[in-house]
Design an enzyme around this catalytic site. Structure first.
Site, PDB file in Angstrom:
ATOM      1  N   HIS A 319      31.379 -16.526  23.026  1.00 58.17           N
ATOM      2  CA  HIS A 319      30.718 -17.832  22.876  1.00 58.17           C
ATOM      3  C   HIS A 319      31.670 -18.865  23.552  1.00 58.17           C
ATOM      4  CE1 HIS A 319      29.254 -21.182  20.648  1.00 58.17           C
ATOM      5  NE2 HIS A 319      28.086 -20.675  20.406  1.00 58.17           N
ATOM      6  N   ASP A 377      22.940 -14.669  19.071  1.00 57.11           N
ATOM      7  CA  ASP A 377      21.824 -13.984  19.654  1.00 57.11           C
ATOM      8  C   ASP A 377      21.809 -12.810  19.348  1.00 57.11           C
ATOM      9  OD1 ASP A 377      22.607 -16.704  21.241  1.00 57.11           O
ATOM     10  OD2 ASP A 377      20.368 -16.328  21.112  1.00 57.11           O
TER      11      ASP A 377
HETATM   12  C1  SDX Z   1      24.244 -19.449  22.579  1.00 55.54           C
HETATM   13  O1  SDX Z   1      26.704 -23.495  23.162  1.00 55.54           O
HETATM   14  C2  SDX Z   1      26.356 -23.132  22.029  1.00 55.54           C
HETATM   15  O2  SDX Z   1      26.484 -23.569  21.112  1.00 55.54           O
HETATM   16  C3  SDX Z   1      25.233 -21.954  22.252  1.00 55.54           C
HETATM   17  C4  SDX Z   1      24.791 -21.466  21.170  1.00 55.54           C
HETATM   18  C5  SDX Z   1      23.865 -22.331  20.446  1.00 55.54           C
HETATM   19  O3  SDX Z   1      23.610 -22.276  19.232  1.00 55.54           O
HETATM   20  O4  SDX Z   1      23.450 -23.446  21.163  1.00 55.54           O
HETATM   21  O5  SDX Z   1      25.684 -20.825  20.353  1.00 55.54           O
HETATM   22  C6  SDX Z   1      23.617 -20.348  21.423  1.00 55.54           C
HETATM   23  O6  SDX Z   1      23.995 -19.710  23.768  1.00 55.54           O
HETATM   24  C7  SDX Z   1      25.066 -18.490  22.351  1.00 55.54           C
HETATM   25  C8  SDX Z   1      25.788 -17.696  23.288  1.00 55.54           C
HETATM   26  C9  SDX Z   1      24.481 -16.672  24.071  1.00 55.54           C
HETATM   27  N1  SDX Z   1      24.956 -16.028  25.166  1.00 55.54           N
HETATM   28  C10 SDX Z   1      25.173 -14.594  25.521  1.00 55.54           C
HETATM   29  O7  SDX Z   1      25.380 -14.082  24.456  1.00 55.54           O
HETATM   30  C11 SDX Z   1      25.359 -14.221  26.696  1.00 55.54           C
HETATM   31  C12 SDX Z   1      26.838 -13.621  26.974  1.00 55.54           C
HETATM   32  N2  SDX Z   1      28.067 -14.187  26.837  1.00 55.54           N
HETATM   33  C13 SDX Z   1      28.579 -14.776  27.995  1.00 55.54           C
HETATM   34  O8  SDX Z   1      27.631 -15.341  28.846  1.00 55.54           O
HETATM   35  C14 SDX Z   1      29.495 -16.001  27.634  1.00 55.54           C
HETATM   36  O9  SDX Z   1      30.346 -15.342  26.532  1.00 55.54           O
HETATM   37  C15 SDX Z   1      29.167 -17.456  27.295  1.00 55.54           C
HETATM   38  C16 SDX Z   1      28.465 -17.993  28.400  1.00 55.54           C
HETATM   39  C17 SDX Z   1      28.501 -17.392  25.906  1.00 55.54           C
HETATM   40  C18 SDX Z   1      30.434 -18.090  26.861  1.00 55.54           C
HETATM   41  O10 SDX Z   1      31.081 -18.221  28.390  1.00 55.54           O
HETATM   42  P1  SDX Z   1      32.366 -19.004  28.531  1.00 55.54           P
HETATM   43  O11 SDX Z   1      32.717 -19.953  27.412  1.00 55.54           O
HETATM   44  O12 SDX Z   1      32.239 -19.870  29.751  1.00 55.54           O
HETATM   45  O13 SDX Z   1      33.335 -18.073  28.597  1.00 55.54           O
HETATM   46  P2  SDX Z   1      33.913 -17.243  29.867  1.00 55.54           P
HETATM   47  O14 SDX Z   1      32.820 -17.010  30.643  1.00 55.54           O
HETATM   48  O15 SDX Z   1      35.026 -18.319  30.406  1.00 55.54           O
HETATM   49  O16 SDX Z   1      34.617 -15.958  29.307  1.00 55.54           O
HETATM   50  C19 SDX Z   1      35.835 -15.986  28.944  1.00 55.54           C
HETATM   51  C20 SDX Z   1      36.081 -14.437  29.529  1.00 55.54           C
HETATM   52  C21 SDX Z   1      36.005 -14.333  31.208  1.00 55.54           C
HETATM   53  O17 SDX Z   1      36.596 -13.244  31.506  1.00 55.54           O
HETATM   54  P3  SDX Z   1      38.116 -13.609  32.277  1.00 55.54           P
HETATM   55  O18 SDX Z   1      37.475 -14.616  33.613  1.00 55.54           O
HETATM   56  O19 SDX Z   1      38.704 -14.668  31.447  1.00 55.54           O
HETATM   57  O20 SDX Z   1      38.841 -12.453  32.710  1.00 55.54           O
HETATM   58  O21 SDX Z   1      35.579 -13.409  28.885  1.00 55.54           O
HETATM   59  C22 SDX Z   1      34.596 -12.961  29.810  1.00 55.54           C
HETATM   60  C23 SDX Z   1      34.512 -13.731  30.991  1.00 55.54           C
HETATM   61  O22 SDX Z   1      34.302 -12.603  31.875  1.00 55.54           O
HETATM   62  N3  SDX Z   1      33.411 -12.832  28.941  1.00 55.54           N
HETATM   63  C24 SDX Z   1      32.689 -11.547  28.734  1.00 55.54           C
HETATM   64  C25 SDX Z   1      31.486 -11.818  28.020  1.00 55.54           C
HETATM   65  N4  SDX Z   1      31.483 -13.197  27.680  1.00 55.54           N
HETATM   66  C26 SDX Z   1      32.924 -13.747  28.299  1.00 55.54           C
HETATM   67  N5  SDX Z   1      32.703 -10.243  29.363  1.00 55.54           N
HETATM   68  C27 SDX Z   1      31.593  -9.546  29.159  1.00 55.54           C
HETATM   69  N6  SDX Z   1      30.520  -9.771  28.276  1.00 55.54           N
HETATM   70  C28 SDX Z   1      30.279 -11.183  27.826  1.00 55.54           C
HETATM   71  N7  SDX Z   1      29.187 -11.262  27.210  1.00 55.54           N
END
Ligand code: SDX
Length: 443
Positions: A319, A377
């Protein structure tokens, strides 16, 4: 009564930030503004005028887009408050109509206020009969979110008597209409996909029961809503009602900042919510579980999720804000196990796979170190699956829940004396000016 508490910027804090431009030695004083809790903000509204520079923050990870008094999140402490009330207490003790009133008006209602609000919403649940013809234009196998975008946007063609955003009464009526009609439209998208007749809302049913009745009843026989499913849905609606300035809420605010009507703004929010990184994640969770297929394949997918060169991410984990457990996920996890137990689905293969994935991810160093906990989710997808709701309807139900948050934030934005049209700038990285070359002179 104004639909939302007017947002008073907390008195500017005494402190300031001093910015020094090293090449010239010039310094700039940037005021700091304190909220009631949470991070202070550095007021950069005059930065460009004074320095000739923009701030740069793709994804807005360090940017406050507005002042708001609706929802507060502390991602490190795993805290989520709706108008100051902890989400855990609301999920356990409140109901969705009361939470809608709280988000819209700022305080919990009295008995009379709650009954009047419930009645106002109930008597707006029908849609204009002409709207049924919109569905005829869609293929039966259209994605329900595509249908929702189209039909909700079309509402502005029907309700001209509540599109003057400068009129508080219009804003209130449009807000009530949207909260009331979203379940009806959601159920219609589901019925249309089945080729079954639409079911009208019933004024004797509560909000969650009405939605389930419109989805699963048919004109051929009476249908009793399962109280276990109604309770689970009510909790899911409460947990998804608002969430500060997330992508879809920011979309609604930006669309609304141009003066667009509320129905068009909510349609824009639905489009943004559809993305798999946002509200589409619950659908993506189930698609991922079906792709993994068996517990034996989990290690391979965990490995792929860690691989920077592999676009695969573990849907339902991580998140932007919560770097601790999402407090909603805790309530959802409890609801998930309750629903699985009460429906006798504990051993349903896909759900068992989900629980094993949760266990492994919570122990895996990569996920622990990056604080990638299961999010709301992850569990909502599993509960909806257990409830027999088709995967393509998951984000539609998220949109139903989030409509009150979008509407409350939209009202707050319209009433904010500081609001103006949202118009971000950029860091330009393209070609500098060059002369046009006629085609017969090009290389
Ligand atoms: C919702 O914003 C809100 O409030 C949203 C929500 C709401 O109620 O409105 O809470 C609802 O959208 C919840 C999120 C649902 N999405 C998912 O479950 C999709 C999977 N999650 C990822 O896409 C991701 O975690 C996000 C988009 C939710 C957050 O991404 P960020 O904040 O941009 O974090 P990031 O991409 O910078 O990740 C940080 C690190 C990265 O690695 P590094 O580049 O630092 O090495 O963590 C890794 C990412 O690669 N990472 C993951 C991951 N999520 C982040 N690696 C593997 N699997 C994942 N799910």
């Amino acid at each position: 009564m104004s639909t939302t508490k007017s947002v008073e910027l907390a008195t500017p804090a005494a402190e300031t930030f001093t910015l020094t431009e090293n090449s010239t030695g010039r310094t700039f004083e940037l005021p700091v503004i304190k909220g009631t809790t949470g991070p202070n903000v550095i007021d950069v509204r005059k930065l460009y005028a004074e320095t000739g520079c923009f701030t740069y923050d793709p994804g807005f990870t360090s940017t406050g887009s507005c002042a708001s008094g609706i929802t507060y999140i502390d991602g490190d402490a795993g805290i989520l408050l709706y108008r100051g009330y902890p989400i855990e207490e609301l999920a356990e003790q409140s109901d969705y109509m009361e939470v809608c009133y709280l988000l819209l008006y700022g305080d919990l209602p009295s008995v009379e206020e709650k009954e009047k609000f419930r009645r106002d919403i109930t008597y707006h649940t029908m849609v204009n009969e002409q709207i049924t013809y919109f569905f005829r234009g869609f293929r039966r196998d259209s994605h329900p979110m595509a249908v929702m975008c189209g039909v909700v946007g079309a509402l502005s063609a029907f309700y001209h008597d509540s599109t003057d955003i400068t009129d508080p009464h219009h804003r209130m009526v449009a807000s009530h209409r949207l909260i009331a009609k979203m379940p009806t439209i959601a159920a219609m998208t589901y019925k249309y996909s089945l080729g079954q007749p639409f079911m009208y809302p019933r004024n004797d049913l509560k909000y969650s029961e009405n939605l389930l009745h419109m989805m699963y009843a048919t004109p051929c026989e009476s249908y009793d809503v399962n109280p276990v499913l109604a309770r689970a849905l009510r909790r899911i609606l409460i947990l998804h009602a608002d969430h500060e300035q997330n992508a879809s809420t920011s979309t609604v605010r930006l669309a609304g900042s141009s003066g667009a009507n509320p129905f068009a703004c909510i349609a824009a929010g639905i489009a943004s919510l559809w993305g798999p990184a946002h509200g589409g994640a619950n659908e993506a969770v189930l698609n991922m579980l079906e792709e993994i297929g068996s517990k034996h394949h989990i290690p391979e997918y965990i490995k792929r999720a860690k691989d920077k060169d592999d676009p695969f991410r573990l849907m339902g984990f991580g998140h932007r804000v919560y770097k601790n457990y999402d407090p909603r996920a805790k309530v959802m996890q409890k609801t998930c196990h309750e629903v699985l137990d009460e429906l006798g689905m504990k051993d349903e293969a896909l759900l068992e796979l989900a629980m094993e994935l949760e266990r492994i991810a919570l122990e895996d160093e990569y996920f622990v170190e990056k604080k990638l906990y299961p999010n709301v989710d992850f569990y909502s997808g599993i509960i909806f699956r257990a409830m027999g709701i088709p995967t393509s309807m998951f984000t539609v139900l998220f949109a139903v829940a989030r409509t009150v948050g979008w509407v409350a934030q939209w009202n707050e934005m319209v009433e904010d004396p500081l609001q103006k049209i949202g118009r971000p700038r950029q860091l330009y990285t393209g070609e500098t000016q060059r002369r046009y070359t006629p085609i017969d002179q090009r290389g």
